[in-house]
Design a protein around this motif. Structure first.
Motif, mmCIF file in Angstrom:
data_model
loop_
_atom_site.group_PDB
_atom_site.id
_atom_site.type_symbol
_atom_site.label_atom_id
_atom_site.label_comp_id
_atom_site.label_asym_id
_atom_site.label_seq_id
_atom_site.Cartn_x
_atom_site.Cartn_y
_atom_site.Cartn_z
ATOM 1 N N GLN A 161 -10.863 8.910 -0.789
ATOM 2 C CA GLN A 161 -10.245 9.811 0.185
ATOM 3 C C GLN A 161 -11.142 10.953 0.629
ATOM 4 N N THR A 187 -2.113 15.959 2.501
ATOM 5 C CA THR A 187 -1.306 14.805 2.909
ATOM 6 C C THR A 187 -1.027 14.840 4.415
ATOM 7 N N HIS A 229 -4.710 8.081 6.941
ATOM 8 C CA HIS A 229 -4.950 7.933 5.499
ATOM 9 C C HIS A 229 -5.476 6.538 5.187
ATOM 10 N N GLN A 258 -8.858 7.043 -6.399
ATOM 11 C CA GLN A 258 -8.320 7.186 -5.044
ATOM 12 C C GLN A 258 -9.020 8.321 -4.306
ATOM 13 N N ASN A 292 1.462 4.716 -2.733
ATOM 14 C CA ASN A 292 1.055 6.065 -2.330
ATOM 15 C C ASN A 292 2.269 6.976 -2.305
ATOM 16 N N TYR A 321 0.823 -1.216 0.000
ATOM 17 C CA TYR A 321 0.000 0.000 0.000
ATOM 18 C C TYR A 321 0.862 1.274 0.000
ATOM 19 N N TYR A 322 1.992 1.189 0.667
ATOM 20 C CA TYR A 322 2.823 2.386 0.845
ATOM 21 C C TYR A 322 3.658 2.649 -0.412
ATOM 22 N N GLN A 377 3.519 8.779 0.866
ATOM 23 C CA GLN A 377 3.969 8.013 2.022
ATOM 24 C C GLN A 377 5.418 7.575 1.806
#
Lengths: 326, 734
Positions: free
Chosen positions: B280, B61, B653, B276, A121, A117-118, A124
């Motif tokens: 979100q 973020t 997140h 996404q 993204n 997942y990271y 991240q």
């Protein structure tokens, strides 16, 4: 998506020449294009290899040579593969969807990137995506992550199915270098453990082009690909087991196993096979095999379940493969 | 002139059954189906508008803090980039359903990870998306924001006055059989196939938005409020919507952002959320923790009933997942405690997602009921049958038509249910344990005010118009059927125009109220037309038969076109739910029966058979109603086994914001779905005797699957979704 140059390779050497730093080869594009849209992959050039003559499945001395551009669908449907290497067909069919398998290629599948997942993204930390930024998955959501061979830099897993079966079959990857020279890399050595360089998924050098996957002589035996996943289709393996076992006079004559979902690469542990071969199958033996396989296993919290899950599923597979199914 | 029907009492006239055309309830194909499957139905993002440019939102973020600067210089130099906007008319959250006013607008005040903070506009979508990824936002971050309801700092407050009646603790002590259990569910995303999308056009005075929305009457006000415009100067168009599931009840951030950009740049602007971003910054269903206390007497009749739930939302939001909605009325028990509490955390807005309340409340409740039946060693169907109260246990009002018993019995028969011995681990096929489970379905019946205009044209064709939306449910078709039935024409002679605020304001789609509410407005308008026709013929309205384009009264039969002459008849009608909503406890009911297989090694679960028997008042179209029920059952499988928003506990997140890692059921997860519609007329439901259908099929479905898992393998998982790891933890050694 970042802008990029596009060129079409007309020959393997041509592709190798163009495969410079910052360029990516594209075949099916089923993974690469998604990653480019997310700007996880930001190549400044795409080299389209779809016109190369790397299709077709040919006989070799004893085995088969699967061209790098053979689609996953075509590979899984090939009569010789279904007959002599059924584990490979089953592993391919356990992955992705019809639509993706129609487009995805043999060479590309080997190069698919993790589903961490990271990694996906950009906002991240991820040492695989941006070396030196850290690992978001450690201490984060890590249900799908590695229990074997992970490092402090990266706990991602290799997500594929096909390569797990190829590892069990001890197939090789045929690679052409920039100078036109060919080399063979055993599938078991093709993918890397993350170590301090998780940005490198495999051992391909710059300018190298995968031209084929070469299968050794058919090994017969009972071949099982068991994939455990959260839903019936279109989900990556939580744990998968590729198992080829041949019985000889009541004993395990040959055993070859590889595992998916556990590590940064299809996991192959010769110790497991050594333990099994020559012995009469029994639950006690299977438990010992699991002990060997999982001796160094380490959970990250949310993925701790993979340890008992692997143990149980391995036992089920071994029972079935040795005719001791209960 | 507008005629008004205020529903204060049950409508016992049952007029639709007295009509002659014979099309109401028939399983007609969706009238817009061919357009959709051939790509000719134009969705919000698909309009080709000259000079239109493309916007992509930039999202925060961090979970909490202030935007201190937006360094747009570099981005403005990028190819194709036209503008970077961060404006207080933009919206930072999606609006709650029915809000009718702008959601929180301060985009620079970051309240959750993923909140829109700016919009990048460029000539092409690819350029805008690329630039958006590289726009540098500077923040002043607030340390350690509360992002996790499990955080020890989280405090829960009652969301509304709890229902406390008698003494539940005492009832639990006195009970012959009692269950006291905690269930949990994880957050869900609506996961509509069409992402939220808008194209805004501004002519200097009027803002036109092509968008994908469920409730235009409210959405128009929401957008006008955000932009500081008069609602009359905002026009919304949503003729086709690619699924809503609650996520398009209110305006979402791309709509206001596109509008602001169109006004600022004086040209059309399109903004489509990335997948996404749908995760979100739109809506999540809150995770829930639910304590259920069931106290039964020796006969299995509930004497005490407790359902407490803890959910979360952002600060200031006036919504809390209404987990207890069905628990208020479904089962008896004089001693009751129902309490819903909410904590404020910095995660994306919690709002309506697929049957808010019952979807997750019923699956927990029905799990607890199964545990009670098991403790008592009685058939779980029998336990339900013994617990159908005569009157609402708290409000002491009657139920409207309620076919729960029929659903339980007919569903059990259809499924070939055997509830005599519920001992787990009795059946095995190879590596799979096989088990069955059941659950009750219920969903409150909602009505909403609605207007519609019906025109009987001089040529004998009919036009129906409302700003009502069809979000893939079949609204076009059922409104066509209502008008065709009432006015005696072939459905093919009825044109239905929906999804445009130029038409009279309908109810919108949500809470399963669309067909019964807007359908009642259409019905009322048709009654008005019938009265006018009767007047022309000099007969009473109820002496008039309309069929196949002809009017018949007594021994006279005359073609409608002849009767109308050259004059079209138009009626504009308004339907309003009045006192009826307080006079009865009105709900839809059903029963689920599931068979599952559980792998003895891996804990994987596969649903093998799934039957649902449902009653929803009059069925307006047997095909679309069945499809709605099937859809609900599919989501029930997702809720039971796979769907889970995973949040990083450090910054809040969502780690799985796409359809690869947020697991909705795929074809292979869904067996043949067996749907049985139980015939019903509910005079208190609506003048159509119809109630809602859209959400019923999910309400309790996951409970039946959870109960089947227990029956199969003896593992009671009280934490949804029931993923293999959770089952595995309880399985015996192999």
């Amino acid at each position: 998506m970042k802008g990029f140059d596009y060129s079409r390779a007309e020959a393997v050497t041509h592709a190798a020449e163009q495969a410079r730093e910052g360029a990516r080869l594209i075949a099916g594009g089923t993974n690469l294009l998604d990653l480019m849209k997310l700007e996880i992959e930001r190549p400044d050039a795409l080299v389209d290899i779809n016109r190369l003559e790397l299709g077709g499945i040919e006989r070799t001395e004893g085995g088969l040579r699967i061209g790098a551009l053979v689609s996953n669908s075509a590979c899984a449907a090939d009569e010789r593969i279904r007959r002599d290497y059924p584990i490979l067909a089953r592993a391919i069919l356990a992955g992705a969807t019809f639509q993706l398998r129609n487009k995805a290629t043999t060479g590309g599948n080997l190069c698919q990137r993790t589903r961490c997942y990271y990694f996906y993204n950009r906002d991240q930390p991820c040492n695989k995506r941006e070396p030196g930024t850290g690992c978001g998955a450690i201490g984060g959501v890590n249900r799908i992550h590695a229990i074997l061979g992970a490092s402090e830099a990266c706990i991602a897993t290799y997500p594929g199915d096909m390569a797990v079966a190829l590892a069990a079959l001890d197939a090789s990857v045929e690679v052409s270098g920039r100078d036109g020279s060919a080399r063979m890399i055993p599938v078991r050595a093709f993918h890397r453990l993350p170590g301090d360089h998780p940005e490198r998924d495999n051992v391909l050098e710059a300018g190298e082009v995968i031209t084929a996957v070469v299968l050794p002589e058919p090994v017969g035996g009972t071949q099982i690909y068991r994939k455990v996943r959260d839903r019936s289709s279109y989900a990556f393996a939580l744990v998968s087991v590729a198992c080829v076992i041949a019985m000889e006079e009541g004993r395990i004559g040959r055993a070859s196993l590889a595992f998916g979902g556990l590590a940064h690469k299809p996991w192959h542990d010769p110790g497991v096979e050594e333990l099994l071969v020559g012995n009469e199958p029994s639950d006690a033996l299977f438990d010992k095999a699991a002990d060997v396989l999982l001796a160094e296993a380490k959970g990250q919290g949310a993925n701790d379940f993979k340890i008992p899950m692997t143990r149980r599923v391995l036992k089920g597979v071994l029972r079935e493969a040795t005719g001791r199914a209960v | 002139m507008t005629s008004v029907y205020t529903m204060d009492e049950p409508d016992e006239r049952n007029r639709l059954d007295a009509m002659a055309q014979g099309v109401i309830g028939k399983p007609l194909d969706r009238l817009e189906g061919p357009l959709k499957v051939s790509g000719k139905a134009t969705y919000a993002a698909e309009y080709r508008i000259p000079n239109c440019v493309e916007g992509v939102l930039v999202t925060a973020t961090i979970a909490r803090g202030q935007v201190t600067a937006i360094d747009d210089e570099a981005v403005l130099q990028m190819p194709g980039v036209i503008a970077v906007l961060s404006d207080d008319r933009m919206t930072a959250r999606a609006a709650q359903g029915g809000a009718g006013k702008s959601p929180v607008r301060k985009v620079r005040d970051v309240q959750y990870y993923g909140q829109p903070v700016a919009l990048v506009v460029a000539k092409t979508f690819e350029q805008a998306r690329h630039a958006a990824k590289h726009l540098r936002i500077r923040y002043r971050e607030e340390p350690d924001p509360l992002v996790d309801p499990e955080d020890e700092r989280a405090t829960f407050e009652p969301f509304e006055d709890p229902t406390v009646q008698g003494d539940l603790d005492q009832a639990m002590d006195a009970a012959a059989h009692a269950v006291d259990v905690v269930y949990t569910t994880e957050g869900h995303n609506s996961a509509a196939m069409e992402p939220h999308a808008s194209i805004a056009e501004w002519d200097g005075k009027t803002l036109t938005l092509h968008s994908s929305l469920q409730m235009l009457r409210f959405n128009r006000k929401e957008l006008a409020d955000a932009l500081g415009l008069d609602a009359d100067n905002v026009r919304l168009a949503s003729p086709y919507v690619g699924g809503g599931f609650g996520s398009k009840l209110g305006i979402s951030p791309e709509g206001a952002a596109a509008s602001v950009a169109a006004i600022t740049l004086k040209r059309p602007v399109r903004v489509v959320l990335l997948r996404q971003q749908v995760f979100q910054c739109i809506m999540r269903r809150s995770e829930t923790r639910q304590r259920l206390r069931l106290a039964a007497d020796a006969e299995g009749r509930l004497i005490g009933f407790g359902h407490e739930a803890w959910v979360s939302n952002l600060p200031e939001e006036e919504f809390a997942e209404p987990v207890l909605q069905a628990s208020e009325f479904l089962y008896p028990g004089d001693d009751r405690k129902l309490d819903l509490e909410v904590t404020r955390i910095h995660r994306v807005t919690a709002g309506s997602v697929r049957a808010p309340g019952e979807a997750v409340g019923m699956q927990a409740l029905e799990g607890a009921m199964d545990e009670l039946a098991l403790a008592m060693e009685i058939d779980p169907v029998e336990l339900r049958l013994r617990n159908i109260p005569e009157r609402h246990p708290t409000l002491d009002i009657p139920y409207s038509s309620r076919k729960l018993e029929e659903c339980l019995r007919k569903g059990a028969e259809r499924f070939d249910w055997d509830g005599a011995d519920r001992t787990p681990c009795k059946k095995r096929e190879g590596d799979w344990w096989i088990g069955t489970g059941m659950a009750t379905a219920t969903r409150v019946h909602n009505l909403n005010k609605a207007e519609a205009r019906v025109t009987f044209r001089a040529d004998g064709s009919v036009e129906v118009a409302s700003d009502m939306t069809d979000i893939g449910t079949g609204t076009y078709t059922v409104l066509q059927q209502i008008a065709a039935e009432m006015l005696g024409v072939d459905p093919g002679r009825v044109e239905v125009h929906l999804g445009d605020t130029d038409f009279p304001p309908g109810s919108g789609s949500g809470g399963s109220w669309g067909a019964a509410s807007t359908g009642s407005a259409v019905f009322q308008a048709c009654e008005g037309i019938r009265s006018k026709l009767a007047a022309k013929l000099g007969c009473a309205e109820d002496e008039l038969t309309l069929k196949d384009g002809h009017a018949v009264t007594g021994n006279r039969r005359i073609a409608i076109a002849d009767l109308l002459g050259d004059e079209a008849l138009t009626e504009h009608a308004r339907f309003k739910p009045g006192k009826i909503t307080e006079a009865f406890a009105a709900a839809m009911y059903g029963a689920f029966f599931a068979e599952v297989a559980v792998n003895v090694y891996s804990g994987e679960v596969r649903v093998r058979r799934f039957t649902g028997a449902f009653s929803m008042g009059r069925v307006l179209n047997a095909k679309t109603a069945t499809s709605q029920c099937m859809g609900g059952m599919v989501w029930g499988i997702g809720s039971a086994l796979t769907e889970e928003l995973a949040f990083d506990q450090r910054d809040g997140h969502i780690v799985n914001p796409d359809l690869a890692e947020y697991h909705v059921p795929v074809n292979l997860d869904v067996p043949h779905l067996d749907v049985l519609l139980v015939e019903e007329r509910d005079p208190a439901g609506s003048p159509l005797q119809a109630k809602g259908v859209g959400e019923l099929g999910i309400c309790g479905a996951a409970g039946a699957i959870a109960n089947a898992i227990h029956h199969a393998c003896g593992v009671r998982v009280r934490s949804f979704p029931i993923t293999p790891d959770k089952v595995l933890a309880g399985l015996p050694e192999v």
